[in-house]
Design a protein around this motif. Structure first.
Motif, short mmCIF file in Angstrom:
data_model
loop_
_atom_site.label_atom_id
_atom_site.label_comp_id
_atom_site.label_asym_id
_atom_site.label_seq_id
_atom_site.Cartn_x
_atom_site.Cartn_y
_atom_site.Cartn_z
N PHE A 3 1.15 5.19 7.02
CA PHE A 3 1.95 4.47 8.00
C PHE A 3 3.34 5.09 8.13
N ARG A 4 4.02 4.78 9.21
CA ARG A 4 5.39 5.22 9.38
C ARG A 4 6.32 4.06 9.03
N HIS A 57 12.98 12.86 12.08
CA HIS A 57 11.79 13.39 11.41
C HIS A 57 10.70 12.32 11.44
N ALA A 58 9.54 12.65 11.94
CA ALA A 58 8.44 11.68 12.02
C ALA A 58 7.69 11.64 10.69
N GLU A 59 8.36 11.17 9.66
CA GLU A 59 7.78 11.18 8.32
C GLU A 59 7.02 9.90 8.05
N ARG A 60 5.82 10.07 7.48
CA ARG A 60 4.95 8.92 7.24
C ARG A 60 4.82 8.65 5.74
N GLY A 61 4.70 7.38 5.41
CA GLY A 61 4.44 6.98 4.04
C GLY A 61 2.95 6.94 3.77
N LEU A 62 2.58 6.99 2.52
CA LEU A 62 1.17 6.94 2.13
C LEU A 62 1.05 6.17 0.83
N TYR A 63 0.26 5.08 0.83
CA TYR A 63 -0.03 4.30 -0.35
C TYR A 63 -1.52 4.41 -0.66
N LYS A 64 -1.85 4.54 -1.95
CA LYS A 64 -3.24 4.63 -2.36
C LYS A 64 -3.50 3.70 -3.54
N MET A 115 2.00 6.28 -4.43
CA MET A 115 2.66 6.11 -3.14
C MET A 115 3.77 7.11 -2.93
N ILE A 116 4.06 7.34 -1.65
CA ILE A 116 5.22 8.12 -1.25
C ILE A 116 5.81 7.43 -0.04
N GLY A 117 7.13 7.33 -0.03
CA GLY A 117 7.84 6.66 1.05
C GLY A 117 9.14 6.10 0.54
N PRO A 118 10.00 5.63 1.44
CA PRO A 118 11.28 5.06 1.01
C PRO A 118 11.08 3.95 -0.02
N GLU A 119 11.92 3.96 -1.05
CA GLU A 119 11.93 2.92 -2.08
C GLU A 119 10.63 2.81 -2.88
N SER A 120 9.83 3.84 -2.90
CA SER A 120 8.56 3.78 -3.64
C SER A 120 8.75 3.43 -5.12
N PRO A 121 9.75 4.00 -5.82
CA PRO A 121 9.92 3.64 -7.24
C PRO A 121 10.21 2.16 -7.44
N GLU A 122 10.99 1.55 -6.53
CA GLU A 122 11.32 0.14 -6.66
C GLU A 122 10.06 -0.71 -6.50
N ILE A 123 9.21 -0.33 -5.57
CA ILE A 123 7.96 -1.07 -5.34
C ILE A 123 6.99 -0.84 -6.49
N MET A 124 6.97 0.40 -7.01
CA MET A 124 6.01 0.75 -8.05
C MET A 124 6.23 -0.03 -9.33
N MET A 140 7.82 -2.62 3.53
CA MET A 140 6.89 -1.54 3.20
C MET A 140 5.94 -1.99 2.11
N ALA A 141 6.42 -2.83 1.19
CA ALA A 141 5.60 -3.28 0.08
C ALA A 141 4.38 -4.06 0.54
N GLU A 142 4.44 -4.67 1.72
CA GLU A 142 3.30 -5.46 2.20
C GLU A 142 2.04 -4.59 2.40
N GLU A 143 2.25 -3.28 2.55
CA GLU A 143 1.09 -2.41 2.72
C GLU A 143 0.16 -2.50 1.51
N LEU A 144 0.70 -2.84 0.34
CA LEU A 144 -0.12 -2.93 -0.87
C LEU A 144 -1.14 -4.06 -0.82
N VAL A 145 -0.86 -5.11 -0.04
CA VAL A 145 -1.81 -6.22 0.05
C VAL A 145 -2.61 -6.16 1.34
N LEU A 146 -2.45 -5.05 2.08
CA LEU A 146 -3.19 -4.85 3.33
C LEU A 146 -4.03 -3.58 3.32
N LEU A 147 -4.22 -3.00 2.12
CA LEU A 147 -4.94 -1.74 2.00
C LEU A 147 -6.38 -1.87 2.45
N LYS A 148 -6.84 -0.88 3.19
CA LYS A 148 -8.23 -0.88 3.69
C LYS A 148 -8.98 0.35 3.18
#
Length: 448
Positions: free
Chosen positions: A373-374, A383-390, A405-414, A440-448
């Motif tokens: 996601f962006r 820069h059209a940089e996208r985040g990626l959570y796995k 994960m990679i994206g803004p604030e990833s360490p705080e979420i991790m 951004m953290a909501e992506e963790l509960v919406l993973l498909k």
């Protein structure tokens, strides 16, 4: 009266040594500690703390590159490296003082000089004084590994990079670990032309390959030049003070500074451990058991000097467990499973548990859920940089094996996500949790 001057003598006042010393003192032990450089160790003085401050400065530089998208009109801009450098070092000095206050408040005697082991229950200070102790703790950490090639003396390690007089216009970083990637990102954002040299085609080997690939793509988009399968053969200092680097091909590279970030070595040289019958490991590390005891029953070791997991929070846990075990009548060990870690690149990446490759090797069939996601914050960035959570889970039970994960604030979420992995939760626990929107953290509960 005791036959020893101290119950515990600690060599090294970094995070692990200070924690062990103050907890031991709180248990009633008479404690002394020796530090030949500055209180606080690598992390506080010349590692993760000052480096993270430089990361924040470089993040500001990135936001400042597109203020108009935030509605701001800013006049002439300029950056002054000495101002940032000195501000960071001022705060390092403040933190060093806090470490000293902690030791003093726990009545730990501090010796600001080098100490070496002279026997199972004795150490000798650089001033010549010999001190006896019932127990000795080695917490001397590690130091940067510097390769041996012609001109290596002209290069910097991560110890010296914080103190350079001027920001290099052109910087070469040799290495493929987190230290190399973080400094490359910092100076790239601050306006330096950065080249990363790595001897293989892989960087950040401990992290999930897909996440690292995303980081590489973004870093190259930001202008960092990666030279894979390259090795510095020699460095020559030119008359104008710049450095000419020979990478073994036809074209030599001229830069202002070369930073060597090619790993770290346990700091055991000249410690006199052989006087206590302690044999070092192949990397110079001190072998210890689960209770941090060496082959000499009265001598223990914690932190990077043992070459187990070289992270500050791990050294702190080991130091605390040691003090509770030896002086608190509460035997404790450290569990090294599911330790979260991060690389403060731009954007940062973080991980906990098994990578996808590791999980497939260990479990065979696994499921991988992801979100590509962006981040909303990046809408402002050209820069059209996208985040990626796995999320990697065991196929049948869907127990979470790893989150990356990679994206803004990833360490705080991790940090919070790591609790779920440590607790052995399943993906269903995330699915059952309502999203916190917009985040951004909501992506963790919406993973498909």
């Amino acid at each position: 009266m005791s036959e020893y001057e101290y119950d515990l003598f600690t060599i090294g006042a970094g995070s692990g040594g200070v924690r062990a010393s103050r907890i031991a003192a709180a248990h009633g032990a008479k404690v002394a500690i020796a530090e030949e450089y500055r209180l606080g160790g690598t992390c506080v003085i010349r590692g993760c703390v000052p480096k993270k401050m430089l990361v924040y400065a470089s993040m500001f530089a990135d936001d400042l590159s597109h203020p108009e998208n935030y509605g701001w009109t800013i006049g002439e801009k300029s950056f002054d490296w000495p101002t940032l450098r000195d501000f960071v070092q001022k705060d390092v000095t403040r933190l060093e003082g806090l470490y000293g206050n902690t030791l003093e408040s726990h009545e730990v005697d501090t010796f600001s000089e080098r100490a070496v082991v002279t026997g199972p229950n004795s150490v000798k200070l650089a001033s010549g004084r010999e001190i006896t102790a019932r127990n000795i703790l080695i917490a001397t950490g590690g130091r940067p590994h510097m390769p041996d090639f012609p001109g290596a003396e002209h290069c910097l390690s991560s110890n010296e990079i914080f103190h350079v007089e001027d920001k290099p216009k052109c910087l070469m970083v040799a290495g493929g670990g987190y230290i190399a990637m973080e400094f490359a990102a910092i100076f790239n954002a601050l306006g330096s032309e950065v080249t990363v040299v790595n001897r293989t085609d892989r960087i950040l080997r401990a992290y999930d390959e897909q996440i690292v690939d995303r980081m590489l793509h973004i870093a190259m988009g930001r202008g960092i030049d990666f030279r894979m399968h390259s090795l510095i053969e020699s460095v020559e200092k030119l008359d104008d003070g710049r450095l000419e680097v020979d990478l073994g091909d036809a074209n030599k590279v001229t830069v202002d500074q070369v930073l060597i970030a090619a790993g770290r070595t346990p700091n055991t040289e000249g410690l006199g451990l052989d006087n206590a019958g302690i044999e070092l490991g192949k990397k110079g590390e001190i072998p210890v058991d689960e209770y941090n005891r060496t082959s000499c029953p009265s001598i223990y070791a914690v932190g990077d000097v043992t070459d187990r997991v070289a992270l500050t929070p791990v050294a702190i846990r080991e130091g605390h467990a040691f003090a509770d075990t030896v002086f608190g009548d509460n035997p404790r060990t450290v569990n090294y499973d599911a330790i979260p870690s991060a690389v403060f690149s731009q954007p940062p990446l973080a991980g906990v548990g098994l990578t996808e490759t590791e999980a497939r090797k260990q479990y065979g069939n696994v499921k991988v859920y992801s979100s590509d996601f962006r981040p909303m914050k990046n809408i402002f960035n050209p820069h059209a940089e996208r985040g990626l959570y796995k999320m990697v889970v065991e196929e049948v039970s869907e127990k979470i094996l790893g989150i990356h994960m990679i994206g803004p604030e990833s360490p705080e979420i991790m940090q919070v996500a790591a609790v779920a992995v440590k607790a052995g939760l399943t993906k269903q626990a995330f699915d059952d949790t309502i999203a916190l929107h917009p985040s951004m953290a909501e992506e963790l509960v919406l993973l498909k």
